[in-house]
Design a protein around this motif. Structure first.
Motif, PDB file in Angstrom:
ATOM      1  N   ASP A  13       0.805  -1.229   0.000  1.00  0.00           N
ATOM      2  CA  ASP A  13       0.000   0.000   0.000  1.00  0.00           C
ATOM      3  C   ASP A  13       0.838   1.278   0.000  1.00  0.00           C
ATOM      4  O   ASP A  13       0.332   2.357   0.272  1.00  0.00           O
ATOM      5  CB  ASP A  13      -0.912   0.012   1.234  1.00  0.00           C
ATOM      6  N   ASN A  51       2.749   4.587  -1.025  1.00  0.00           N
ATOM      7  CA  ASN A  51       2.622   5.654  -2.014  1.00  0.00           C
ATOM      8  C   ASN A  51       3.892   6.497  -1.922  1.00  0.00           C
ATOM      9  O   ASN A  51       3.912   7.571  -1.347  1.00  0.00           O
ATOM     10  CB  ASN A  51       1.385   6.501  -1.730  1.00  0.00           C
ATOM     11  N   HIS A  76       7.325   8.306  -3.615  1.00  0.00           N
ATOM     12  CA  HIS A  76       7.830   8.967  -4.815  1.00  0.00           C
ATOM     13  C   HIS A  76       9.289   9.351  -4.596  1.00  0.00           C
ATOM     14  O   HIS A  76       9.705   9.658  -3.469  1.00  0.00           O
ATOM     15  CB  HIS A  76       7.020  10.228  -5.116  1.00  0.00           C
ATOM     16  N   ARG A 133       5.766   7.748  -9.397  1.00  0.00           N
ATOM     17  CA  ARG A 133       5.580   6.956  -8.184  1.00  0.00           C
ATOM     18  C   ARG A 133       6.490   5.737  -8.241  1.00  0.00           C
ATOM     19  O   ARG A 133       6.662   5.109  -9.291  1.00  0.00           O
ATOM     20  CB  ARG A 133       4.119   6.520  -8.086  1.00  0.00           C
ATOM     21  N   SER A 191       6.654  10.440   0.874  1.00  0.00           N
ATOM     22  CA  SER A 191       5.500   9.549   0.925  1.00  0.00           C
ATOM     23  C   SER A 191       4.233  10.372   1.038  1.00  0.00           C
ATOM     24  O   SER A 191       4.239  11.479   1.577  1.00  0.00           O
ATOM     25  CB  SER A 191       5.614   8.607   2.131  1.00  0.00           C
ATOM     26  N   LYS A 192       3.158   9.818   0.505  1.00  0.00           N
ATOM     27  CA  LYS A 192       1.850  10.467   0.586  1.00  0.00           C
ATOM     28  C   LYS A 192       0.932   9.581   1.413  1.00  0.00           C
ATOM     29  O   LYS A 192       0.500   8.525   0.961  1.00  0.00           O
ATOM     30  CB  LYS A 192       1.266  10.685  -0.818  1.00  0.00           C
ATOM     31  N   PHE A 223       1.533   4.265   5.319  1.00  0.00           N
ATOM     32  CA  PHE A 223       2.124   3.165   4.573  1.00  0.00           C
ATOM     33  C   PHE A 223       2.704   2.153   5.549  1.00  0.00           C
ATOM     34  O   PHE A 223       2.939   2.436   6.730  1.00  0.00           O
ATOM     35  CB  PHE A 223       3.219   3.652   3.614  1.00  0.00           C
TER      36      PHE A 223
END
Length: 265
Positions: free
Chosen positions: A44, A46, A48, A55, A73-74, A77
């Motif tokens: 999971d 996200n 970059h 990504r 990170s967005k 996670f």
């Protein structure tokens, strides 16, 4: 959470690290060199790269780094990092570690769907220890095939460098191995991804990190630099900043060290 592999895998896998972030805010993180290669697994994540708008793959291999690499990170996670001994890349993927130095390669491009079960279990919040147990079986199967004779030689050279905390000269390595500097460099880079000189410098840096992470105050920084084999403090600071992007004092003040060489900026 850092977990050691079973004894039979210890020559190939340094450790597993499970990291989890439950916050939704974006985070800037930095991975800097420790001489290792590895695999990042997530179901999971996200993540970059700060050097690219793209990504990152959910799961990817990373080659030996020459310095550091920044990511952001967005949102929340969880990830599993499998930190390899550098030469395991050559054994596992049957390619020269030099070719993937500073590279990130999607696990899907190499192992197709073989890692999907692990990603799904991480996505479903399976107990990390259970995932690690399954990974131990997965990597043991890879090691059932015959390993080339150079592996034992490279491992011996690595051990010699580690035993001397990175404070070894080219002449000392020539005497220890019986090979010329250039011949040893070719062999070493093929398995380790970096030269013996670079690996020695990383080893010395991480020995210094082990000293300052024991909680010793700034007033001892100069003496610790000598203990770690640096000629002077300016040499230490230059080497430290080149490899981590930070000064030693900035590193000490970094609050969130998710691993020794994986920090939140």
């Amino acid at each position: 959470m850092q977990i050691s592999p079973p004894t039979h895998l210890a020559p190939f896998i340094r450790h597993y690290i499970f990291l989890e972030n439950s916050e939704e805010d974006s985070k800037n993180v930095r991975l800097f060199t420790d001489g290792s290669t590895g695999l990042i697994l997530s179901g999971d994540m996200n993540l970059h790269s700060n050097s690219s708008v793209e990504r990152m793959p959910l799961s990817f291999f990373y080659g030996a780094l020459h310095s550091y690499r920044d990511f952001y990170s967005k949102g929340s996670f969880s990830l599993m990092a499998v930190v390899f001994q550098p030469y395991f890349f050559n054994i596992l993927l049957k390619i020269s570690a030099k070719e993937i130095r500073n590279q990130i390669i999607s696990a899907e491009d190499i192992l197709q769907h073989q890692l999907h079960p692990f990603q799904e279990r991480l996505f479903n919040k399976t107990d990390p220890l259970s995932v690690i147990s399954s990974l131990n079986i997965f990597f043991t199967e890879f090691l059932s095939a015959e390993i080339g004779p150079d592996y034992h030689f490279i491992r011996g050279v690595q051990h010699y460098i580690l035993q001397n905390r990175g404070s070894v000269s080219s002449k000392e390595l020539e005497k220890f191995t019986g090979y010329s500097e250039r011949h040893l460099e070719r062999k070493f880079e093929n398995y380790m991804g970096i030269s013996p000189k670079k690996y020695s410098g990383i080893t010395r840096l991480h020995y210094f990190l082990s000293l300052i992470n024991k909680g010793i105050g700034d007033e001892n920084m100069t003496s610790l630099s000598y203990d770690a084999g640096y000629a002077d403090q300016s040499h230490l600071i230059r080497d430290f900043k080149m490899n981590t992007g930070l000064t030693p004092k900035q590193y000490v003040k970094t609050e969130n060290k998710m691993a020794v060489n994986f920090i939140e900026l």
